[in-house]
Each structure stands twice: as structure tokens, then as C-alpha cells.
Design a protein around this motif. Structure first.
Motif, PDB file in Angstrom:
ATOM      1  N   GLY A  80      -0.380  -5.149   8.346  1.00  0.00           N
ATOM      2  CA  GLY A  80       0.221  -4.602   7.140  1.00  0.00           C
ATOM      3  C   GLY A  80      -0.581  -4.810   5.871  1.00  0.00           C
ATOM      4  N   THR A  81      -1.785  -5.382   5.975  1.00  0.00           N
ATOM      5  CA  THR A  81      -2.564  -5.688   4.774  1.00  0.00           C
ATOM      6  C   THR A  81      -3.178  -4.426   4.174  1.00  0.00           C
ATOM      7  OG1 THR A  81      -3.113  -7.889   5.610  1.00  0.00           O
ATOM      8  CG2 THR A  81      -4.483  -7.026   3.838  1.00  0.00           C
ATOM      9  N   PHE A  82      -3.021  -4.275   2.870  1.00  0.00           N
ATOM     10  CA  PHE A  82      -3.701  -3.215   2.119  1.00  0.00           C
ATOM     11  C   PHE A  82      -5.068  -3.730   1.684  1.00  0.00           C
ATOM     12  CE2 PHE A  82       0.406  -1.065   0.820  1.00  0.00           C
ATOM     13  CZ  PHE A  82       0.042   0.193   1.268  1.00  0.00           C
ATOM     14  N   ASN A 142      -8.242  -7.661  -0.438  1.00  0.00           N
ATOM     15  CA  ASN A 142      -6.851  -7.658  -0.001  1.00  0.00           C
ATOM     16  C   ASN A 142      -5.977  -7.493  -1.243  1.00  0.00           C
ATOM     17  OD1 ASN A 142      -4.217  -8.417   0.673  1.00  0.00           O
ATOM     18  ND2 ASN A 142      -4.855 -10.054   2.038  1.00  0.00           N
ATOM     19  N   ILE A 143      -5.258  -6.364  -1.342  1.00  0.00           N
ATOM     20  CA  ILE A 143      -4.487  -6.099  -2.564  1.00  0.00           C
ATOM     21  C   ILE A 143      -2.982  -5.985  -2.316  1.00  0.00           C
ATOM     22  CG2 ILE A 143      -6.407  -5.034  -3.787  1.00  0.00           C
ATOM     23  CD1 ILE A 143      -5.334  -2.302  -3.012  1.00  0.00           C
ATOM     24  N   GLY A 144      -2.535  -6.344  -1.110  1.00  0.00           N
ATOM     25  CA  GLY A 144      -1.096  -6.305  -0.866  1.00  0.00           C
ATOM     26  C   GLY A 144      -0.780  -6.281   0.615  1.00  0.00           C
ATOM     27  N   ASN A 145       0.498  -6.369   0.929  1.00  0.00           N
ATOM     28  CA  ASN A 145       0.940  -6.335   2.320  1.00  0.00           C
ATOM     29  C   ASN A 145       2.236  -5.553   2.429  1.00  0.00           C
ATOM     30  OD1 ASN A 145       2.329  -7.436   4.902  1.00  0.00           O
ATOM     31  ND2 ASN A 145       0.217  -8.163   5.061  1.00  0.00           N
ATOM     32  N   THR A 146       2.340  -4.750   3.486  1.00  0.00           N
ATOM     33  CA  THR A 146       3.464  -3.828   3.633  1.00  0.00           C
ATOM     34  C   THR A 146       4.646  -4.412   4.409  1.00  0.00           C
ATOM     35  OG1 THR A 146       2.614  -2.904   5.721  1.00  0.00           O
ATOM     36  CG2 THR A 146       1.810  -1.920   3.673  1.00  0.00           C
ATOM     37  N   GLU A 206       3.699   6.573   5.549  1.00  0.00           N
ATOM     38  CA  GLU A 206       3.044   7.660   6.269  1.00  0.00           C
ATOM     39  C   GLU A 206       3.108   7.389   7.769  1.00  0.00           C
ATOM     40  OE1 GLU A 206       1.963  10.381   5.029  1.00  0.00           O
ATOM     41  OE2 GLU A 206       1.844   9.982   2.887  1.00  0.00           O
ATOM     42  N   THR A 207       3.640   8.337   8.530  1.00  0.00           N
ATOM     43  CA  THR A 207       3.788   8.138   9.969  1.00  0.00           C
ATOM     44  C   THR A 207       2.513   8.447  10.742  1.00  0.00           C
ATOM     45  OG1 THR A 207       4.638  10.409  10.196  1.00  0.00           O
ATOM     46  CG2 THR A 207       6.249   8.644   9.909  1.00  0.00           C
ATOM     47  N   GLY A 208       1.578   9.191  10.139  1.00  0.00           N
ATOM     48  CA  GLY A 208       0.347   9.539  10.834  1.00  0.00           C
ATOM     49  C   GLY A 208      -0.705   8.447  10.703  1.00  0.00           C
ATOM     50  N   SER A 225       2.749   4.337  12.086  1.00  0.00           N
ATOM     51  CA  SER A 225       3.993   3.669  11.708  1.00  0.00           C
ATOM     52  C   SER A 225       4.152   3.674  10.200  1.00  0.00           C
ATOM     53  CB  SER A 225       4.001   2.222  12.213  1.00  0.00           C
ATOM     54  OG  SER A 225       5.062   1.486  11.631  1.00  0.00           O
ATOM     55  N   ALA A 226       5.235   4.271   9.720  1.00  0.00           N
ATOM     56  CA  ALA A 226       5.509   4.281   8.285  1.00  0.00           C
ATOM     57  C   ALA A 226       5.892   2.888   7.786  1.00  0.00           C
ATOM     58  CB  ALA A 226       6.622   5.270   7.978  1.00  0.00           C
ATOM     59  N   ALA A 227       6.346   2.017   8.698  1.00  0.00           N
ATOM     60  CA  ALA A 227       6.702   0.655   8.312  1.00  0.00           C
ATOM     61  C   ALA A 227       5.468  -0.182   8.018  1.00  0.00           C
ATOM     62  CB  ALA A 227       7.527  -0.011   9.409  1.00  0.00           C
TER      63      ALA A 227
END
Length: 257
Positions: free
Chosen positions: A3-5, A83-87, A225-227, A232-234
């Protein structure tokens, strides 16, 4: 970590300067960005447009945000790819309740998703096109007012790439559903012509996604975004001009023989 941005980190502290660069010509502005103010400079003596040192291969200008450095967690090397965030939320929690009284039933569901980030593309691209209200300086103290170039620099920090300026905490609480129903009993139906043949009639009114509490600046913090590689959009929580979850209302009548 899942999940890391990764993207461009706008400098917010001296730790984001390249190794060996002194921080005495920099200061943090009222937006929280580290900006160059020059030798002995101050915000009370603005010098918008004046050129400063080179950071990340670009000459930064007085008072404007710029891309900062970070340390690669795998190699330990200095990098502009950060690393600028996590989802992934720290927690998800929900509460539901049902109340019943003399044939009336009330159901409500509220849930919270906390401490996760969304990449707000519409805000980033809108800033570039000047479609947002970010540029509006109405009501801002004169000493803190910024020229257009300051906000243009928000976009210039990364261009079309993800930027920490537009990766936001999207924690939210939603009133997910409220449903109200009433069941008309046989005794009540017996006195109504044409309805005495039914054992009961149910009336239902319900609403979903009725209200959202959040500081997220997009239309809906619950998106992705699911693609792509993740599918996974999550995990890929990118707000790419997606439609928000609709607020919906429905009504139903149930005839029971």
C-alpha cells in the motif's frame, strides 16, 4: 510495505535538503513547506522570483516549495523518489443498531476508516489548470498572501507524478445506511376494504451513504483504481476523477398473503 505510495516529497524540513547543504538560508512557511529565503532573509522582505541554490537539478526560487530528498529504505542512498504515504487504513470499525417498537423498526449503520492516504489527482491537475480555489487570497493576511507562481510551484514539484502535496489523509466516518420500516398488522388491515385478504403489509424507506465526515479535499475519500498491477482499489487508492459513491434513497411496499 503493501500500500505504499512512492513519488516526490515536497521539502518540509532541513532533513529533505541534499547532504552537505546548510539549512541557514531556509525557513518553513505558513503552509508547512521548507523554502529558500536567502542569506539573512525573512518573509517580511519578500523577493519573489529571485533565484536560489540548485536542489535536485533545479534552481529553486525565493519562497516557493521544491522537491526534497529522502533516504531509500532498501539501499540507504539519497533519492528524490520517496515514500509519501500508505493506502492501508490503520483500522476499520463499524457500529449498527436496530430498534423495534409497536411494528416500527429502525436500523442504522455507521462506519469509520482511519489513517490511510489517497492520491488526489483532480486537486493536483486542477491546481495546474487553476481550476481550484487554492489561488484565492481573499481574506488572507497580507503578509501571508502568495503570488500565482507559488501555487504553480506546487504542481512543478512533481509535474504529473504523485506528489506529497496531493497525497492526503483520507480518514472518514460515514453514515452508511438508515432504514425505517413499519408493518401493518392483520387487525389493522381488517377494517380496510380490499386489504383484508393480506396477512400483513410492510412499508420500508431506506437511504445509503447519507453523510460523510472527512477532511479529504476530493469528492469522496472512499475511492481507488481497480486496474493496474494491483487490481485492487483498496491498495491503489488513486482518486482519478472517479465518481463518488452516490447517496441513494429507496422505498418498498411488501404484501404478505
Amino acid at each position: 510495505e503493501i500500500g505504499t505510495f512512492y513519488g516526490v516529497q515536497a521539502a518540509t524540513s532541513c532533513a529533505h535538503l541534499p547532504a552537505g547543504m546548510a539549512c541557514d538560508e531556509f525557513a518553513k512557511d505558513d503552509e508547512g513547506f521548507l523554502v529558500w529565503v536567502g542569506p539573512g532573509g525573512s518573509f517580511s522582505n519578500p523577493q519573489w522570483g529571485a533565484g536560489g541554490p540548485v536542489v535536485g537539478g533545479k534552481t529553486i526560487t525565493w519562497g516557493t516549495p521544491f522537491a526534497g530528498y529522502c533516504t531509500d529504505s532498501s539501499t540507504g542512498e539519497e533519492t528524490l523518489f520517496c515514500n509519501i504515504g500508505n493506502t492501508i487504513p490503520q483500522y476499520n470499525i463499524g457500529f449498527s443498531t436496530s430498534l423495534n417498537w409497536k411494528g416500527v423498526s429502525l436500523y442504522a449503520l455507521i462506519n469509520r476508516s482511519a489513517k490511510f492516504d489517497v492520491y488526489n489527482q483532480p486537486l493536483q491537475w486542477g491546481t495546474f489548470k487553476r481550476f481550484t480555489g487554492i489561488y484565492d487570497q481573499t481574506g488572507i493576511n497580507q503578509a501571508q498572501q502568495k503570488p500565482i507562481g507559488y501555487y504553480d510551484a506546487w504542481y512543478a514539484v512533481s509535474g504529473l507524478a504523485p506528489s506529497s502535496i496531493f497525497v492526503e489523509d483520507a480518514s472518514f466516518t460515514k453514515l452508511r445506511e438508515v432504514s425505517l420500516s413499519y408493518r401493518i398488522t392483520p387487525d389493522q388491515l381488517g377494517n380496510v376494504p380490499g386489504l383484508s385478504s393480506f396477512s400483513s403489509i410492510g412499508l420500508n424507506l431506506s437511504g445509503r451513504n447519507l453523510f460523510t465526515w472527512t477532511d479529504y479535499r476530493g469528492y469522496d475519500p472512499e475511492n481507488g483504481e481497480t486496474g493496474g498491477d494491483t487490481g485492487s482499489a483498496a491498495i491503489a487508492r488513486v482518486d482519478g476523477y472517479n465518481y463518488p459513491n452516490f447517496r441513494t434513497f429507496s422505498a418498498a411496499i411488501e404484501f404478505i398473503f
